[in-house]
Scaffold this motif. Sequence first.
Motif, short mmCIF file in Angstrom:
data_model
loop_
_atom_site.label_atom_id
_atom_site.label_comp_id
_atom_site.label_asym_id
_atom_site.label_seq_id
_atom_site.Cartn_x
_atom_site.Cartn_y
_atom_site.Cartn_z
N SER A 269 52.63 34.37 36.60
CA SER A 269 53.47 35.31 35.84
C SER A 269 52.70 36.02 34.74
O SER A 269 53.25 36.91 34.08
CB SER A 269 54.65 34.55 35.22
OG SER A 269 54.19 33.65 34.21
N ARG A 270 51.44 35.66 34.57
CA ARG A 270 50.65 36.19 33.44
C ARG A 270 49.43 36.92 33.98
O ARG A 270 48.51 36.31 34.53
CB ARG A 270 50.22 35.02 32.55
CG ARG A 270 49.32 35.38 31.37
CD ARG A 270 50.07 36.02 30.25
NE ARG A 270 49.20 36.16 29.06
CZ ARG A 270 49.51 36.85 27.99
NH1 ARG A 270 50.68 37.48 27.93
NH2 ARG A 270 48.68 36.94 26.97
N PRO A 271 49.38 38.24 33.81
CA PRO A 271 48.20 38.98 34.27
C PRO A 271 46.95 38.61 33.48
O PRO A 271 47.03 38.11 32.36
CB PRO A 271 48.58 40.45 34.02
CG PRO A 271 50.07 40.46 33.90
CD PRO A 271 50.42 39.14 33.28
N VAL A 272 45.79 38.87 34.08
CA VAL A 272 44.51 38.74 33.39
C VAL A 272 43.75 40.04 33.62
O VAL A 272 43.69 40.56 34.74
CB VAL A 272 43.71 37.52 33.88
CG1 VAL A 272 43.46 37.55 35.37
CG2 VAL A 272 42.39 37.41 33.10
N THR A 273 43.20 40.59 32.54
CA THR A 273 42.53 41.89 32.60
C THR A 273 41.09 41.74 32.11
O THR A 273 40.84 41.20 31.04
CB THR A 273 43.26 42.93 31.73
OG1 THR A 273 44.62 43.02 32.16
CG2 THR A 273 42.61 44.30 31.87
N PHE A 274 40.16 42.25 32.92
CA PHE A 274 38.73 42.19 32.61
C PHE A 274 38.27 43.57 32.15
O PHE A 274 38.49 44.57 32.84
CB PHE A 274 37.93 41.77 33.85
CG PHE A 274 38.31 40.41 34.37
CD1 PHE A 274 37.69 39.27 33.91
CD2 PHE A 274 39.32 40.28 35.33
CE1 PHE A 274 38.04 38.01 34.38
CE2 PHE A 274 39.69 39.03 35.81
CZ PHE A 274 39.05 37.89 35.34
N LYS B 152 45.76 40.82 38.62
CA LYS B 152 44.42 41.06 38.08
C LYS B 152 44.14 42.55 37.92
O LYS B 152 44.39 43.34 38.84
CB LYS B 152 43.37 40.40 38.99
CG LYS B 152 43.38 38.87 38.91
CD LYS B 152 42.48 38.23 39.93
CE LYS B 152 43.07 38.20 41.30
NZ LYS B 152 44.25 37.32 41.41
N TYR B 153 43.60 42.88 36.75
CA TYR B 153 43.25 44.26 36.41
C TYR B 153 41.79 44.30 35.96
O TYR B 153 41.29 43.35 35.35
CB TYR B 153 44.15 44.80 35.30
CG TYR B 153 45.60 44.88 35.71
CD1 TYR B 153 46.15 46.06 36.20
CD2 TYR B 153 46.42 43.74 35.64
CE1 TYR B 153 47.48 46.12 36.60
CE2 TYR B 153 47.74 43.79 36.04
CZ TYR B 153 48.26 44.98 36.52
OH TYR B 153 49.57 45.04 36.93
N VAL B 154 41.13 45.39 36.28
CA VAL B 154 39.74 45.60 35.87
C VAL B 154 39.65 46.97 35.23
O VAL B 154 40.19 47.95 35.77
CB VAL B 154 38.77 45.50 37.07
CG1 VAL B 154 37.36 45.88 36.64
CG2 VAL B 154 38.80 44.10 37.66
#
Length: 510
Positions: free
Chosen positions: A95-100, A202-204
């Motif tokens: 439920s929690r995105p991670v962005t690099f 996931k986002y970059v």
Amino acid sequence: MKAFLKIMLAAAMVCLPVNIVYGGEDAAKATVKEASGEIPEAKQFETSHSGTFNGSKVKYTATAGDTHLKNEKGEVTASIFSIAYTKDDVKDPASRPVTFFFNGGPGSASLWLHMGVFGPKRIDVPSDATNAGAAPYNVENNALSLLDVTDLVFIDPVGTGYSKAVGKGEGKEFWGINEDAKSVGDFIRQYVSENRRWNSPKYVGGESYGTTRTAALVKELQEGYNSMALNGIILVSSIVDFQTVDGHSADNPEPNIFFLPTFAATAWYHGKVDKTGRTFDGFIEEARQFALNDYMLAIFKGNRLSETEQEAVLDKLSLYTGLEKSYLKKTRLWVNEFRFMRELLRDEGKVVGRLDSRYVGEEQDDAGETFTADPAGYGISAAYTAAINDYMARDLKVEKDERYQVLSGQPGRNWNWKTSDGWTGGYPTLGPVIAKGLRQNSDLRVYVANGYYDMATPFFATEQTFSQYGMDTSRVTMTYYDAGHMMYVHKPSLEKLAGTVRQFIQDGGK
């Protein structure tokens, strides 16, 4: 092209906030985790924090430290430094995105996006494009940070920050379009695995050459049977098709066309055009249409252009650039960005900035063809360097006995610009990679941030990229900012950028 690639090294540079209440930072001591593996020792420094971001109270852990990359033989080849912020007590990681995030150069550390807009603290520099001067600077709590909607990981690629080739590794193994994408991709996979985030959105995202890296990562991460599908990519001041921006090369006509609307915006800002009966948006659209039609035809006609046709083009070119017809005639209608930056305010004894043409500077004399240094670069670089070093030492408790490399020329000077084994030269082109990524991943979305006053990565060149290659533009969002390459130094643009990226992530990129 060689001259262009040298200049691109410099491109890395590059609302009313609510109150933030931080708890426990001063009293907290960093928890240091040390790996006992290969040399050099990998260290991680953990600290606990809390803050209010976009009105939401968030308790989070900051982890600043090293990650070892290994080759197929299990030998350590690189140590990657990163700073990660993760929300505490998340029951369901899915439920929690991670962005690099990372910056560009190639050769820049990730401090610009980190300390400029998306991290929990930011450096406050003048919004009106004036020089930030010397310390002390104001490093403030950043209510606009994205920590309310996503965990954040800021990556320093090999040769930047504290990251470097070690053990069996050599710099050349990491310095190139494909080589860099592989090492950053390996770091992302390792981070996702170690932190059990494979099922998280996931986002970059990157800035400047960081957008080139992002495009290359679309291929590196998404293609093949061990793929990692991305939910979205974030391109801040985009450069993925290099032929559109090599404006100081005498053998490439395209940049004359794609820089023109940025010249028009700059001339408007500095009062060098007749604004009577015009609006800024209307003037920029006029410049776009002139660039795509009469100017493009004139550029490609070259000396086949009749005298009458040339005069008509010169009239409009002078209107949109703010430069004298006599000067433009001498250039044979070709206006590269460095000549423009020196010529526009020459009669005032000033030059305009490259990374942000709102900035102005002075030179030793007024006879040169280009500036000796970018006023938009030296106007803020010391502030950002002080901010990241002070923040890591005081807040994140990072203890390192080496220099943090903010922007190193070594990677760029040794960069391998080949995109495939069959590449025989020319300009790197990664627009097709993004288009293919959109075709192969139905959930992938793209956000693009453009600065009107960015003469490193002009917005019209980016528009050109996204008009080609069968790009699914229904999944591409573009916004424009009244600032330059690092549009977040401008307070209204900072608010807009943070809010737009937050919404992009909240919407799942849709």
